[in-house]
Design a protein around this motif. Sequence first.
Motif, PDB file in Angstrom:
ATOM      1  N   MET A 176       3.211   4.716   6.936  1.00  0.00           N
ATOM      2  CA  MET A 176       3.115   5.124   5.498  1.00  0.00           C
ATOM      3  C   MET A 176       4.493   4.502   4.815  1.00  0.00           C
ATOM      4  N   LYS A 177       5.773   4.914   5.279  1.00  0.00           N
ATOM      5  CA  LYS A 177       6.867   4.611   4.529  1.00  0.00           C
ATOM      6  C   LYS A 177       7.156   3.351   4.583  1.00  0.00           C
ATOM      7  N   GLU A 178       6.595   2.479   5.760  1.00  0.00           N
ATOM      8  CA  GLU A 178       7.023   1.068   5.621  1.00  0.00           C
ATOM      9  C   GLU A 178       5.912   0.359   4.664  1.00  0.00           C
ATOM     10  N   LEU A 179       4.590   1.033   4.566  1.00  0.00           N
ATOM     11  CA  LEU A 179       3.862   0.657   3.487  1.00  0.00           C
ATOM     12  C   LEU A 179       4.451   0.707   2.107  1.00  0.00           C
ATOM     13  N   ASN A 180       4.845   1.946   1.768  1.00  0.00           N
ATOM     14  CA  ASN A 180       5.320   2.129   0.741  1.00  0.00           C
ATOM     15  C   ASN A 180       6.439   0.947   0.294  1.00  0.00           C
ATOM     16  N   GLU A 181       7.085   0.768   1.061  1.00  0.00           N
ATOM     17  CA  GLU A 181       8.455  -0.243   0.896  1.00  0.00           C
ATOM     18  C   GLU A 181       8.378  -1.722   0.726  1.00  0.00           C
ATOM     19  N   HIS A 182       7.296  -2.077   1.756  1.00  0.00           N
ATOM     20  CA  HIS A 182       7.085  -3.693   2.106  1.00  0.00           C
ATOM     21  C   HIS A 182       5.809  -4.206   1.730  1.00  0.00           C
ATOM     22  N   ALA A 183       4.808  -3.526   1.264  1.00  0.00           N
ATOM     23  CA  ALA A 183       3.549  -4.042   0.946  1.00  0.00           C
ATOM     24  C   ALA A 183       3.339  -4.301  -0.364  1.00  0.00           C
ATOM     25  N   ASP A 184       2.652  -5.528  -0.904  1.00  0.00           N
ATOM     26  CA  ASP A 184       2.460  -5.485  -2.353  1.00  0.00           C
ATOM     27  C   ASP A 184       1.137  -4.940  -2.604  1.00  0.00           C
ATOM     28  N   CYS A 185       0.086  -4.820  -1.607  1.00  0.00           N
ATOM     29  CA  CYS A 185      -1.059  -4.178  -2.039  1.00  0.00           C
ATOM     30  C   CYS A 185      -1.696  -3.698  -0.780  1.00  0.00           C
ATOM     31  N   VAL A 186      -2.276  -2.256  -0.516  1.00  0.00           N
ATOM     32  CA  VAL A 186      -2.830  -1.807   0.529  1.00  0.00           C
ATOM     33  C   VAL A 186      -4.214  -1.353   0.284  1.00  0.00           C
ATOM     34  N   LEU A 187      -5.135  -1.707   1.270  1.00  0.00           N
ATOM     35  CA  LEU A 187      -6.509  -1.141   1.158  1.00  0.00           C
ATOM     36  C   LEU A 187      -6.784  -0.080   2.218  1.00  0.00           C
ATOM     37  N   PRO A 188      -6.406   0.988   1.674  1.00  0.00           N
ATOM     38  CA  PRO A 188      -6.631   2.082   2.904  1.00  0.00           C
ATOM     39  C   PRO A 188      -8.204   2.463   3.075  1.00  0.00           C
ATOM     40  N   ILE A 189      -8.726   2.444   4.154  1.00  0.00           N
ATOM     41  CA  ILE A 189      -9.791   2.504   4.747  1.00  0.00           C
ATOM     42  C   ILE A 189      -9.973   3.897   5.688  1.00  0.00           C
ATOM     43  N   GLU A 190     -10.814   4.847   5.479  1.00  0.00           N
ATOM     44  CA  GLU A 190     -10.899   6.032   6.515  1.00  0.00           C
ATOM     45  C   GLU A 190     -11.973   5.872   7.221  1.00  0.00           C
ATOM     46  N   ASN A 191     -11.648   6.150   8.707  1.00  0.00           N
ATOM     47  CA  ASN A 191     -12.688   6.209   9.634  1.00  0.00           C
ATOM     48  C   ASN A 191     -14.153   7.100   9.622  1.00  0.00           C
ATOM     49  N   GLU A 192     -13.482   8.243   8.907  1.00  0.00           N
ATOM     50  CA  GLU A 192     -14.608   9.216   8.402  1.00  0.00           C
ATOM     51  C   GLU A 192     -15.931   8.524   7.190  1.00  0.00           C
ATOM     52  N   SER A 193     -15.236   7.722   6.352  1.00  0.00           N
ATOM     53  CA  SER A 193     -16.176   7.179   5.287  1.00  0.00           C
ATOM     54  C   SER A 193     -16.980   6.194   5.865  1.00  0.00           C
ATOM     55  N   LEU A 194     -16.165   5.278   6.839  1.00  0.00           N
ATOM     56  CA  LEU A 194     -17.084   4.226   7.725  1.00  0.00           C
ATOM     57  C   LEU A 194     -18.078   4.935   8.550  1.00  0.00           C
ATOM     58  N   PHE A 195     -17.925   6.036   9.083  1.00  0.00           N
ATOM     59  CA  PHE A 195     -18.667   6.694   9.969  1.00  0.00           C
ATOM     60  C   PHE A 195     -19.853   7.087   9.151  1.00  0.00           C
ATOM     61  N   ASP A 196     -19.744   7.910   7.931  1.00  0.00           N
ATOM     62  CA  ASP A 196     -20.650   8.352   7.106  1.00  0.00           C
ATOM     63  C   ASP A 196     -21.625   7.320   6.640  1.00  0.00           C
TER      64      ASP A 196
END
Length: 474
Positions: free
Chosen positions: A195-215
Amino acid sequence: PVSLPFAVGQCGNQVGCRFWDLALREHAAVNKKGIYDEALSSFFRNVDTRSGGDGPDIYKGKICSLKARALLIDMEEGVINEILQGPLRDVFDSKQLITDVSGSGNNWAVGHKLYGCQYRENIVEKLRKAAEHCDCLQCFFIIHSMGGGTGSGLGTFVLNLLEDEFPEVYRFVTSVYPSGEDDVITSPYNSVLAMKELNEHADCVLPIENESLFDIVNKIHQMINSGKLGSTVKQNSLVTSSAGSVKTVQEKPFDAMNNIVANLLLNLTSSARFEGSLNMDLNEISMNLVPFPRLHYLVSSLTPLYTLADVNVPSRRLDQMFSDAFSRDHQLIQADPKHSLYLACALLVRGNVQVSDLRRNIERLKPSLHFVSWNQEGWKTGLCSVPPVGHSHSLLALANNTCVKPTFIELKDRFMKLYKKKAHLHHYLHIDGMEQSCFSEAILSLSDLIEEYNELDATKGGPRTDLSRLKIAV
Protein backbone atom coordinates in the motif's frame (compact mmCIF):
# COMPACT_ATOMS: atom_id res chain seq x y z
CA PRO A 1 -3.01 5.23 -27.97
CA VAL A 2 -1.40 2.06 -26.67
CA SER A 3 -1.54 0.57 -23.18
CA LEU A 4 1.14 -1.78 -21.94
CA PRO A 5 -0.03 -4.28 -19.29
CA PHE A 6 2.23 -5.96 -16.74
CA ALA A 7 0.91 -9.11 -15.12
CA VAL A 8 2.87 -9.88 -11.95
CA GLY A 9 2.51 -12.99 -9.78
CA GLN A 10 0.07 -15.89 -9.95
CA CYS A 11 -3.16 -13.89 -9.57
CA GLY A 12 -1.99 -11.16 -11.97
CA ASN A 13 -1.10 -13.64 -14.68
CA GLN A 14 -4.32 -15.62 -14.33
CA VAL A 15 -6.39 -12.43 -14.62
CA GLY A 16 -4.19 -11.20 -17.49
CA CYS A 17 -4.62 -14.46 -19.38
CA ARG A 18 -8.41 -14.18 -19.12
CA PHE A 19 -8.25 -10.53 -20.25
CA TRP A 20 -6.34 -11.30 -23.47
CA ASP A 21 -8.56 -14.29 -24.14
CA LEU A 22 -11.76 -12.22 -23.79
CA ALA A 23 -10.27 -9.25 -25.69
CA LEU A 24 -9.46 -11.50 -28.64
CA ARG A 25 -13.00 -12.83 -28.59
CA GLU A 26 -14.41 -9.29 -28.57
CA HIS A 27 -12.26 -8.23 -31.51
CA ALA A 28 -13.13 -11.40 -33.41
CA ALA A 29 -16.84 -10.60 -33.02
CA VAL A 30 -16.36 -7.10 -34.50
CA ASN A 31 -13.46 -7.60 -36.91
CA LYS A 32 -14.89 -10.17 -39.30
CA LYS A 33 -12.42 -9.54 -42.14
CA GLY A 34 -9.29 -10.36 -40.17
CA ILE A 35 -7.68 -6.96 -40.85
CA TYR A 36 -5.21 -5.51 -38.36
CA ASP A 37 -6.96 -2.28 -37.39
CA GLU A 38 -6.50 0.51 -34.87
CA ALA A 39 -8.72 -1.22 -32.30
CA LEU A 40 -6.48 -4.27 -32.25
CA SER A 41 -3.29 -2.23 -32.17
CA SER A 42 -4.05 -0.86 -28.69
CA PHE A 43 -3.27 -4.23 -27.05
CA PHE A 44 -1.80 -6.41 -29.83
CA ARG A 45 1.02 -6.19 -32.33
CA ASN A 46 0.73 -7.73 -35.80
CA VAL A 47 4.10 -9.24 -36.61
CA ASP A 48 5.74 -11.20 -39.37
CA THR A 49 7.00 -14.23 -37.49
CA ARG A 50 9.71 -14.84 -40.12
CA SER A 51 11.57 -11.76 -38.86
CA GLY A 52 11.47 -13.07 -35.30
CA GLY A 53 8.75 -10.56 -34.46
CA ASP A 54 11.22 -7.71 -34.03
CA GLY A 55 10.34 -5.85 -37.22
CA PRO A 56 7.74 -3.09 -37.46
CA ASP A 57 4.07 -4.01 -37.14
CA ILE A 58 2.18 -4.77 -40.32
CA TYR A 59 -0.47 -2.05 -40.46
CA LYS A 60 -3.82 -2.11 -42.23
CA GLY A 61 -3.01 -5.50 -43.72
CA LYS A 62 -4.27 -8.98 -42.96
CA ILE A 63 -3.57 -10.32 -39.48
CA CYS A 64 -0.38 -12.41 -39.67
CA SER A 65 0.46 -13.21 -36.11
CA LEU A 66 -0.96 -11.29 -33.17
CA LYS A 67 1.27 -10.78 -30.15
CA ALA A 68 -0.12 -9.30 -26.94
CA ARG A 69 1.59 -6.10 -25.83
CA ALA A 70 2.42 -7.33 -22.35
CA LEU A 71 5.04 -8.40 -19.87
CA LEU A 72 4.34 -11.51 -17.82
CA ILE A 73 6.38 -11.79 -14.63
CA ASP A 74 6.22 -14.51 -11.98
CA MET A 75 8.81 -15.99 -9.67
CA GLU A 76 7.18 -19.41 -9.97
CA GLU A 77 6.88 -20.96 -13.39
CA GLY A 78 3.56 -22.76 -12.92
CA VAL A 79 0.98 -20.28 -14.20
CA ILE A 80 3.07 -18.90 -17.06
CA ASN A 81 3.96 -22.44 -18.19
CA GLU A 82 0.26 -23.25 -18.17
CA ILE A 83 -0.42 -20.21 -20.38
CA LEU A 84 2.36 -21.30 -22.75
CA GLN A 85 0.87 -24.76 -23.05
CA GLY A 86 -2.68 -23.48 -23.47
CA PRO A 87 -4.57 -22.11 -26.47
CA LEU A 88 -3.08 -18.61 -26.02
CA ARG A 89 0.53 -19.80 -26.29
CA ASP A 90 1.07 -18.10 -29.68
CA VAL A 91 -0.10 -14.72 -28.37
CA PHE A 92 2.83 -14.41 -25.97
CA ASP A 93 6.40 -14.09 -27.10
CA SER A 94 9.13 -15.71 -25.01
CA LYS A 95 10.82 -12.28 -25.02
CA GLN A 96 7.92 -10.98 -22.91
CA LEU A 97 8.26 -13.45 -20.05
CA ILE A 98 10.30 -13.33 -16.85
CA THR A 99 10.14 -16.33 -14.55
CA ASP A 100 12.05 -17.96 -11.73
CA VAL A 101 11.47 -21.29 -10.05
CA SER A 102 11.31 -20.85 -6.30
CA GLY A 103 8.60 -18.22 -5.81
CA SER A 104 8.58 -15.46 -3.18
CA GLY A 105 7.28 -17.55 -0.28
CA ASN A 106 4.42 -15.11 0.47
CA ASN A 107 7.05 -12.58 1.51
CA TRP A 108 6.91 -8.98 0.21
CA ALA A 109 10.61 -8.47 0.99
CA VAL A 110 11.66 -11.41 -1.19
CA GLY A 111 9.63 -10.07 -4.12
CA HIS A 112 10.54 -6.39 -3.69
CA LYS A 113 14.09 -6.40 -2.35
CA LEU A 114 15.57 -9.72 -3.47
CA TYR A 115 13.99 -10.40 -6.86
CA GLY A 116 13.65 -6.66 -7.53
CA CYS A 117 17.45 -6.22 -7.40
CA GLN A 118 18.08 -9.49 -9.21
CA TYR A 119 15.72 -8.86 -12.13
CA ARG A 120 15.83 -5.07 -12.42
CA GLU A 121 17.98 -4.93 -15.57
CA ASN A 122 16.09 -7.76 -17.22
CA ILE A 123 12.74 -6.05 -16.58
CA VAL A 124 14.03 -2.65 -17.78
CA GLU A 125 15.40 -4.18 -20.97
CA LYS A 126 12.12 -5.96 -21.78
CA LEU A 127 10.14 -2.86 -20.83
CA ARG A 128 12.13 -0.63 -23.21
CA LYS A 129 11.84 -3.21 -25.98
CA ALA A 130 8.06 -3.37 -25.56
CA ALA A 131 7.80 0.45 -25.38
CA GLU A 132 9.80 0.81 -28.63
CA HIS A 133 7.00 -0.98 -30.46
CA CYS A 134 4.37 1.47 -29.19
CA ASP A 135 3.73 4.53 -31.37
CA CYS A 136 1.87 6.40 -28.67
CA LEU A 137 2.30 4.86 -25.22
CA GLN A 138 -0.57 6.14 -23.12
CA CYS A 139 -0.43 4.18 -19.90
CA PHE A 140 0.92 1.17 -18.05
CA PHE A 141 -1.39 -1.35 -16.42
CA ILE A 142 -0.20 -3.48 -13.53
CA ILE A 143 -2.36 -6.45 -12.57
CA HIS A 144 -1.33 -8.05 -9.28
CA SER A 145 -2.55 -9.28 -5.90
CA MET A 146 -1.67 -7.70 -2.57
CA GLY A 147 -1.50 -10.80 -0.37
CA GLY A 148 1.25 -12.91 -1.99
CA GLY A 149 4.98 -12.22 -2.17
CA THR A 150 5.57 -11.76 -5.90
CA GLY A 151 2.35 -9.84 -6.67
CA SER A 152 2.76 -7.41 -3.77
CA GLY A 153 6.56 -7.17 -3.64
CA LEU A 154 7.73 -7.44 -7.23
CA GLY A 155 4.47 -5.86 -8.48
CA THR A 156 5.16 -2.65 -6.56
CA PHE A 157 8.86 -2.82 -7.51
CA VAL A 158 7.79 -2.77 -11.17
CA LEU A 159 5.53 0.21 -10.40
CA ASN A 160 8.53 2.18 -9.07
CA LEU A 161 10.59 1.13 -12.06
CA LEU A 162 7.94 2.42 -14.48
CA GLU A 163 7.98 5.79 -12.73
CA ASP A 164 11.78 5.96 -12.99
CA GLU A 165 11.94 4.95 -16.65
CA PHE A 166 8.79 6.62 -18.03
CA PRO A 167 7.74 9.27 -15.49
CA GLU A 168 5.29 10.94 -17.89
CA VAL A 169 3.27 7.77 -18.67
CA TYR A 170 0.25 7.14 -16.41
CA ARG A 171 0.37 4.11 -14.10
CA PHE A 172 -2.91 2.25 -13.58
CA VAL A 173 -2.95 -0.57 -11.03
CA THR A 174 -5.56 -3.30 -10.57
CA SER A 175 -4.93 -4.72 -7.10
CA VAL A 176 -6.71 -7.79 -5.70
CA TYR A 177 -6.96 -7.45 -1.91
CA PRO A 178 -7.08 -10.56 0.32
CA SER A 179 -10.13 -11.34 2.41
CA GLY A 180 -10.09 -11.51 6.22
CA GLU A 181 -10.14 -15.31 6.03
CA ASP A 182 -7.09 -15.39 3.77
CA ASP A 183 -5.01 -18.55 4.05
CA VAL A 184 -1.74 -16.58 3.76
CA ILE A 185 -0.84 -15.67 7.36
CA THR A 186 1.49 -12.87 6.28
CA SER A 187 -0.93 -11.24 3.81
CA PRO A 188 -1.60 -8.21 6.11
CA TYR A 189 2.15 -7.45 6.14
CA ASN A 190 2.43 -7.86 2.37
CA SER A 191 -0.65 -5.72 1.71
CA VAL A 192 0.37 -2.82 3.97
CA LEU A 193 3.96 -2.79 2.65
CA ALA A 194 2.53 -2.74 -0.90
CA MET A 195 0.00 0.00 0.00
CA LYS A 196 2.82 2.43 0.83
CA GLU A 197 4.18 1.94 -2.73
CA LEU A 198 0.72 2.34 -4.27
CA ASN A 199 0.16 5.54 -2.27
CA GLU A 200 3.39 7.03 -3.59
CA HIS A 201 3.83 5.73 -7.12
CA ALA A 202 0.43 4.89 -8.70
CA ASP A 203 -1.76 7.36 -10.57
CA CYS A 204 -4.90 5.26 -10.19
CA VAL A 205 -5.65 2.09 -8.24
CA LEU A 206 -8.71 -0.12 -8.71
CA PRO A 207 -8.90 -2.11 -5.48
CA ILE A 208 -10.79 -5.38 -5.84
CA GLU A 209 -11.68 -7.63 -2.92
CA ASN A 210 -11.65 -11.39 -3.13
CA GLU A 211 -14.68 -11.45 -0.85
CA SER A 212 -16.77 -9.34 -3.24
CA LEU A 213 -15.79 -11.48 -6.23
CA PHE A 214 -16.72 -14.60 -4.27
CA ASP A 215 -20.11 -13.11 -3.34
CA ILE A 216 -20.85 -12.12 -6.96
CA VAL A 217 -20.02 -15.60 -8.26
CA ASN A 218 -22.27 -17.15 -5.59
CA LYS A 219 -25.12 -14.75 -6.38
CA ILE A 220 -24.98 -15.59 -10.08
CA HIS A 221 -25.01 -19.32 -9.35
CA GLN A 222 -27.95 -18.88 -6.96
CA MET A 223 -29.90 -16.90 -9.54
CA ILE A 224 -29.25 -19.52 -12.18
CA ASN A 225 -30.15 -22.43 -9.91
CA SER A 226 -33.29 -20.75 -8.56
CA GLY A 227 -34.72 -20.53 -12.07
CA LYS A 228 -35.49 -16.82 -11.63
CA LEU A 229 -33.76 -16.02 -14.88
CA GLY A 230 -36.24 -17.81 -17.09
CA SER A 231 -36.75 -21.40 -18.06
CA THR A 232 -34.00 -21.94 -20.63
CA VAL A 233 -30.96 -20.96 -18.66
CA LYS A 234 -27.58 -22.05 -19.89
CA GLN A 235 -25.41 -22.91 -16.92
CA ASN A 236 -22.45 -20.70 -17.84
CA SER A 237 -22.52 -16.94 -17.63
CA LEU A 238 -19.94 -15.36 -19.92
CA VAL A 239 -19.06 -12.93 -17.17
CA THR A 240 -17.92 -15.66 -14.80
CA SER A 241 -17.14 -18.65 -17.00
CA SER A 242 -14.93 -19.29 -19.97
CA ALA A 243 -17.85 -20.45 -22.14
CA GLY A 244 -17.37 -19.39 -25.73
CA SER A 245 -13.72 -18.54 -25.30
CA VAL A 246 -10.76 -20.48 -26.69
CA LYS A 247 -10.21 -22.13 -23.34
CA THR A 248 -11.45 -25.68 -23.06
CA VAL A 249 -9.60 -27.10 -20.05
CA GLN A 250 -11.30 -27.82 -16.72
CA GLU A 251 -12.19 -24.62 -14.85
CA LYS A 252 -10.33 -23.93 -11.62
CA PRO A 253 -11.83 -22.45 -8.43
CA PHE A 254 -10.62 -18.90 -9.13
CA ASP A 255 -11.50 -18.83 -12.83
CA ALA A 256 -14.96 -17.36 -12.27
CA MET A 257 -13.54 -14.65 -9.99
CA ASN A 258 -10.68 -13.86 -12.40
CA ASN A 259 -13.18 -13.56 -15.23
CA ILE A 260 -15.04 -10.76 -13.42
CA VAL A 261 -11.80 -8.77 -13.06
CA ALA A 262 -10.98 -9.43 -16.74
CA ASN A 263 -14.45 -8.09 -17.69
CA LEU A 264 -13.77 -4.97 -15.61
CA LEU A 265 -10.55 -4.41 -17.61
CA LEU A 266 -12.39 -5.01 -20.91
CA ASN A 267 -14.93 -2.30 -20.06
CA LEU A 268 -12.23 0.03 -18.76
CA THR A 269 -10.25 -0.23 -22.01
CA SER A 270 -13.19 -0.36 -24.44
CA SER A 271 -12.88 3.35 -25.33
CA ALA A 272 -9.22 2.84 -26.21
CA ARG A 273 -10.12 -0.09 -28.47
CA PHE A 274 -13.39 0.83 -30.18
CA GLU A 275 -15.20 3.83 -31.63
CA GLY A 276 -17.74 5.78 -29.65
CA SER A 277 -19.58 9.09 -29.58
CA LEU A 278 -17.92 10.04 -26.27
CA ASN A 279 -14.54 8.37 -26.20
CA MET A 280 -12.68 8.48 -22.92
CA ASP A 281 -8.91 8.16 -22.70
CA LEU A 282 -7.63 6.24 -19.72
CA ASN A 283 -5.57 9.30 -18.80
CA GLU A 284 -8.80 11.26 -18.49
CA ILE A 285 -9.96 8.96 -15.69
CA SER A 286 -7.00 9.93 -13.55
CA MET A 287 -7.22 13.58 -14.62
CA ASN A 288 -10.92 13.88 -13.72
CA LEU A 289 -11.34 11.48 -10.83
CA VAL A 290 -8.23 12.13 -8.72
CA PRO A 291 -8.33 15.64 -7.20
CA PHE A 292 -5.65 14.83 -4.58
CA PRO A 293 -2.61 12.74 -5.58
CA ARG A 294 -2.82 10.14 -2.79
CA LEU A 295 -6.60 9.69 -2.91
CA HIS A 296 -6.47 7.71 -6.14
CA TYR A 297 -8.38 4.56 -5.11
CA LEU A 298 -11.52 4.02 -7.22
CA VAL A 299 -14.47 1.79 -6.35
CA SER A 300 -15.63 -0.12 -9.41
CA SER A 301 -19.03 -1.63 -10.11
CA LEU A 302 -20.07 -3.60 -13.14
CA THR A 303 -23.45 -4.32 -14.68
CA PRO A 304 -24.97 -6.55 -15.96
CA LEU A 305 -23.25 -9.35 -14.07
CA TYR A 306 -24.60 -12.15 -16.19
CA THR A 307 -24.77 -12.29 -19.95
CA LEU A 308 -28.08 -11.69 -21.63
CA ALA A 309 -27.15 -14.04 -24.45
CA ASP A 310 -26.73 -16.87 -21.99
CA VAL A 311 -29.70 -16.17 -19.82
CA ASN A 312 -33.29 -15.96 -20.99
CA VAL A 313 -34.14 -12.77 -19.15
CA PRO A 314 -36.01 -9.73 -20.47
CA SER A 315 -33.50 -7.03 -21.30
CA ARG A 316 -33.45 -4.77 -18.27
CA ARG A 317 -34.49 -1.22 -18.83
CA LEU A 318 -31.55 1.03 -19.33
CA ASP A 319 -32.39 3.04 -16.22
CA GLN A 320 -32.27 -0.12 -14.12
CA MET A 321 -28.70 -0.69 -15.30
CA PHE A 322 -27.68 2.72 -13.95
CA SER A 323 -29.42 2.00 -10.62
CA ASP A 324 -27.62 -1.37 -10.41
CA ALA A 325 -24.24 0.30 -10.90
CA PHE A 326 -24.86 2.17 -7.63
CA SER A 327 -26.03 -0.87 -5.68
CA ARG A 328 -23.64 -2.81 -3.45
CA ASP A 329 -24.40 -6.13 -5.18
CA HIS A 330 -22.53 -5.00 -8.28
CA GLN A 331 -19.40 -3.64 -6.60
CA LEU A 332 -16.02 -5.33 -6.73
CA ILE A 333 -15.19 -4.04 -3.25
CA GLN A 334 -17.30 -4.33 -0.09
CA ALA A 335 -18.10 -0.71 0.56
CA ASP A 336 -21.02 1.68 0.88
CA PRO A 337 -20.54 4.67 -1.45
CA LYS A 338 -24.14 5.89 -1.14
CA HIS A 339 -23.63 6.82 2.52
CA SER A 340 -20.13 8.15 2.00
CA LEU A 341 -18.72 11.13 0.19
CA TYR A 342 -18.09 11.22 -3.57
CA LEU A 343 -15.10 13.17 -4.84
CA ALA A 344 -15.96 12.29 -8.45
CA CYS A 345 -17.60 9.55 -10.50
CA ALA A 346 -17.10 8.15 -14.00
CA LEU A 347 -19.61 6.16 -16.03
CA LEU A 348 -18.24 4.10 -18.92
CA VAL A 349 -21.13 2.85 -21.03
CA ARG A 350 -20.96 0.40 -23.91
CA GLY A 351 -23.59 -0.35 -26.53
CA ASN A 352 -26.46 1.52 -28.11
CA VAL A 353 -26.91 4.21 -25.49
CA GLN A 354 -27.54 7.90 -26.16
CA VAL A 355 -25.93 10.88 -24.44
CA SER A 356 -29.45 11.91 -23.40
CA ASP A 357 -29.85 8.55 -21.55
CA LEU A 358 -26.65 9.28 -19.67
CA ARG A 359 -27.71 12.80 -18.71
CA ARG A 360 -31.19 11.69 -17.66
CA ASN A 361 -29.82 9.02 -15.35
CA ILE A 362 -27.18 11.27 -13.82
CA GLU A 363 -29.89 13.84 -12.99
CA ARG A 364 -32.07 11.06 -11.53
CA LEU A 365 -29.32 9.58 -9.35
CA LYS A 366 -27.63 12.83 -8.26
CA PRO A 367 -30.00 13.74 -5.40
CA SER A 368 -29.32 10.46 -3.58
CA LEU A 369 -25.51 10.75 -3.80
CA HIS A 370 -23.36 12.96 -1.56
CA PHE A 371 -20.74 14.88 -3.55
CA VAL A 372 -18.09 17.15 -2.02
CA SER A 373 -19.28 20.75 -2.00
CA TRP A 374 -16.60 21.93 -4.42
CA ASN A 375 -17.27 19.27 -7.07
CA GLN A 376 -21.05 18.94 -7.36
CA GLU A 377 -20.71 18.40 -11.10
CA GLY A 378 -17.96 15.80 -10.73
CA TRP A 379 -19.20 13.36 -13.40
CA LYS A 380 -17.13 12.01 -16.24
CA THR A 381 -18.82 9.96 -18.97
CA GLY A 382 -17.64 7.71 -21.76
CA LEU A 383 -19.72 6.11 -24.52
CA CYS A 384 -18.34 3.24 -26.57
CA SER A 385 -20.61 1.99 -29.34
CA VAL A 386 -19.42 -1.66 -29.29
CA PRO A 387 -21.12 -3.66 -26.51
CA PRO A 388 -19.46 -6.68 -24.88
CA VAL A 389 -20.07 -10.01 -26.62
CA GLY A 390 -23.58 -11.24 -25.83
CA HIS A 391 -24.85 -7.98 -24.33
CA SER A 392 -26.90 -5.14 -25.75
CA HIS A 393 -25.17 -2.72 -23.38
CA SER A 394 -23.07 -2.61 -20.23
CA LEU A 395 -21.86 -0.10 -17.69
CA LEU A 396 -18.75 0.28 -15.57
CA ALA A 397 -18.98 2.90 -12.80
CA LEU A 398 -15.80 4.17 -11.16
CA ALA A 399 -16.27 6.17 -7.99
CA ASN A 400 -13.67 8.12 -6.07
CA ASN A 401 -15.41 7.82 -2.74
CA THR A 402 -14.42 7.88 0.92
CA CYS A 403 -16.11 4.47 1.36
CA VAL A 404 -12.77 2.75 0.66
CA LYS A 405 -11.69 3.83 4.17
CA PRO A 406 -13.15 0.81 6.08
CA THR A 407 -11.19 -1.56 3.82
CA PHE A 408 -7.99 0.24 4.77
CA ILE A 409 -8.91 0.39 8.48
CA GLU A 410 -9.57 -3.37 8.53
CA LEU A 411 -6.23 -3.97 6.79
CA LYS A 412 -4.47 -1.80 9.37
CA ASP A 413 -6.12 -3.73 12.24
CA ARG A 414 -5.06 -7.08 10.81
CA PHE A 415 -1.51 -5.77 10.34
CA MET A 416 -1.32 -4.47 13.93
CA LYS A 417 -2.49 -7.81 15.38
CA LEU A 418 0.60 -9.47 13.91
CA TYR A 419 2.97 -6.54 14.31
CA LYS A 420 2.29 -6.00 18.04
CA LYS A 421 3.47 -9.55 18.65
CA LYS A 422 6.36 -9.13 16.16
CA ALA A 423 4.99 -12.35 14.62
CA HIS A 424 6.77 -13.59 11.46
CA LEU A 425 8.93 -10.45 11.31
CA HIS A 426 12.19 -12.41 11.19
CA HIS A 427 11.22 -13.88 7.79
CA TYR A 428 11.30 -10.33 6.40
CA LEU A 429 14.21 -8.86 8.33
CA HIS A 430 16.77 -11.42 7.20
CA ILE A 431 16.35 -10.23 3.58
CA ASP A 432 19.06 -7.78 2.50
CA GLY A 433 17.86 -4.18 2.48
CA MET A 434 14.79 -4.89 4.63
CA GLU A 435 14.74 -2.94 7.90
CA GLN A 436 12.13 -2.77 10.62
CA SER A 437 11.65 0.89 9.63
CA CYS A 438 10.03 -0.39 6.38
CA PHE A 439 7.15 -1.69 8.55
CA SER A 440 6.77 1.47 10.65
CA GLU A 441 6.89 3.70 7.55
CA ALA A 442 4.31 1.52 5.76
CA ILE A 443 1.82 1.60 8.64
CA LEU A 444 2.36 5.37 9.01
CA SER A 445 1.65 5.84 5.29
CA LEU A 446 -1.60 3.85 5.64
CA SER A 447 -2.62 5.77 8.80
CA ASP A 448 -2.03 9.08 6.99
CA LEU A 449 -4.19 7.91 4.08
CA ILE A 450 -7.03 6.94 6.46
CA GLU A 451 -6.70 10.35 8.15
CA GLU A 452 -7.05 12.14 4.78
CA TYR A 453 -10.31 10.25 4.18
CA ASN A 454 -11.44 11.13 7.75
CA GLU A 455 -10.90 14.83 7.10
CA LEU A 456 -13.02 14.67 3.95
CA ASP A 457 -15.74 12.66 5.70
CA ALA A 458 -15.91 15.35 8.38
CA THR A 459 -17.11 17.83 5.73
CA LYS A 460 -20.04 15.63 4.70
CA GLY A 461 -23.45 17.09 5.32
CA GLY A 462 -22.04 20.55 5.96
CA PRO A 463 -23.56 23.59 4.24
CA ARG A 464 -22.78 23.78 0.58
CA THR A 465 -20.47 26.72 0.27
CA ASP A 466 -19.52 28.09 -3.10
CA LEU A 467 -15.83 28.88 -2.98
CA SER A 468 -15.15 32.51 -3.79
CA ARG A 469 -14.16 32.99 -7.40
CA LEU A 470 -10.63 33.89 -8.31
CA LYS A 471 -10.47 37.64 -8.98
CA ILE A 472 -8.30 38.56 -11.93
CA ALA A 473 -6.78 41.99 -11.82
CA VAL A 474 -6.91 43.63 -15.22
